[in-house]
Design an enzyme around this catalytic site. Structure first.
Site, mmCIF file in Angstrom:
data_model
loop_
_atom_site.group_PDB
_atom_site.id
_atom_site.type_symbol
_atom_site.label_atom_id
_atom_site.label_comp_id
_atom_site.label_asym_id
_atom_site.label_seq_id
_atom_site.Cartn_x
_atom_site.Cartn_y
_atom_site.Cartn_z
ATOM 1 N N ARG A 227 0.837 -1.189 0.000
ATOM 2 C CA ARG A 227 0.000 0.000 0.000
ATOM 3 C C ARG A 227 0.879 1.249 0.000
ATOM 4 N NH1 ARG A 227 -3.465 -2.821 -1.516
ATOM 5 N NH2 ARG A 227 -5.573 -3.162 -0.669
ATOM 6 N N HIS A 275 -0.590 0.346 -9.962
ATOM 7 C CA HIS A 275 -1.306 -0.574 -9.076
ATOM 8 C C HIS A 275 -1.791 -1.815 -9.843
ATOM 9 C CE1 HIS A 275 -3.629 -0.614 -5.029
ATOM 10 N NE2 HIS A 275 -3.322 -1.839 -5.391
#
Length: 312
Positions: A227, A275
């Site tokens: 993250r 991502h």
């Protein structure tokens, strides 16, 4: 059995048809605002509070490996989900294989010094460089969950020294395990490559900061697959500029999409992907969800349930 589905970007119709085929006895519908009809299971990603609040659900499935989007909303809206309702995440469903591919390819990229050769190419400079040696190229994995274990297994094939760090000690063959904050410095001291696969919890936010980066060997590399909130970006940029960190491969960021004005875009020692290190594979996710629901209906023990207190 009634199942409600919500994902802001997935092909909802595909999912509904696939779930109906995999669980023929279920009535599956796309949830829309104002739908307060009963449901047994909810399949969600970034769900609105009203979707789950007040429902007598048997379980909720997060359509990804992380559940931070749900847990963060629960902090602000505890009425969103009854504490007794089990919350599940997708433990693998093809993500492990994707993480393996991503991590191995980048580690080999650095190990063979392709980053240095790219910089030489940009200046039309021809110069063979000394090779790195495996025994001096220790790889450390922050976070020793399902995905961390998969990455470790794949890197063992290439005979790199491996170590991992997590809240509790692991017993992975061929991997040196470190546990707890008291062993973090010792873990970091030999990591030429640091791979972050930590869960997103209050304890891990901002963990990759100046203090942590200073404990790495000079010229270390960072691969962030977890993250964006784990990394203090200004501290990473400072470490890159000083040479303390030689290179970074970043798939996740504090703000996504990464703003055009971010200095990370143009840094010569940073590689960016949007991502995509491990995306949800729909067919494998449907198979996992249908199997888990069948086990729950039979009262069997199942894997993948989230400990809400720990955040994973």
């Amino acid at each position: 059995m009634d199942i409600i589905f919500y994902h802001p970007t997935f092909d909802t119709q595909w999912w509904i048809e696939a779930l109906r085929k995999a669980i023929p006895q279920a009535r599956v519908r796309a949830w829309k605002s104002g739908d307060n009809d009963s449901a047994d299971y909810a399949l969600v990603w970034h769900p609105p509070v009203e979707m789950l609040a007040g429902r007598d659900l048997k379980a909720v499935f997060a359509l990804g490996a992380g559940v931070d989007s749900i847990l963060s909303k629960l902090q602000a809206h505890p009425e969103m989900l009854n504490p007794s309702v089990p919350l599940f995440r997708l433990e693998d469903t093809g993500m492990g294989e994707q993480m393996q591919e991503y991590a191995v390819s980048q580690v080999l990229h650095w190990f063979r010094r392709f980053d240095d050769y790219r910089i030489q190419q940009n200046s039309s400079h021809w110069q063979p460089l000394p090779e790195y040696h495996r025994e001096d190229f220790t790889i450390g994995i922050l976070g020793a969950g399902v995905l961390g274990s998969k990455v470790a297994q794949s890197l063992q094939t290439w005979r790199f020294p491996l170590r991992c760090w997590s809240r509790t000690r692991k017993s992975w063959p061929g991997v040196q395990s470190f546990a707890g904050r008291e062993e973090l410095s010792a873990f970091l001291s030999q990591c030429r490559v640091l791979i972050n696969l930590l869960p997103n919890t209050p304890e891990t936010v901002g963990i990759i900061n100046q203090q942590l980066l200073e404990k790495l060997p000079d010229g270390a590399y960072l691969l962030n697959l977890a993250r964006g909130v784990h990394v203090v970006e200004d501290d990473l940029l400072a470490a890159l500029d000083s040479g303390k960190v030689k290179g970074a491969m970043l798939d996740v960021f504090n703000r996504e999409p990464l703003p055009p004005e971010s200095p990370l875009w143009q840094h010569p020692r940073v590689t960016i992907t949007p991502h995509v290190a491990a995306i949800t594979r729909p067919a494998e996710a449907v198979e996992y969800i249908s199997r888990t629901i069948a086990q729950l209906e039979k009262g069997e023990r199942v894997c993948g349930q989230v400990d809400r207190a720990r955040g994973y």
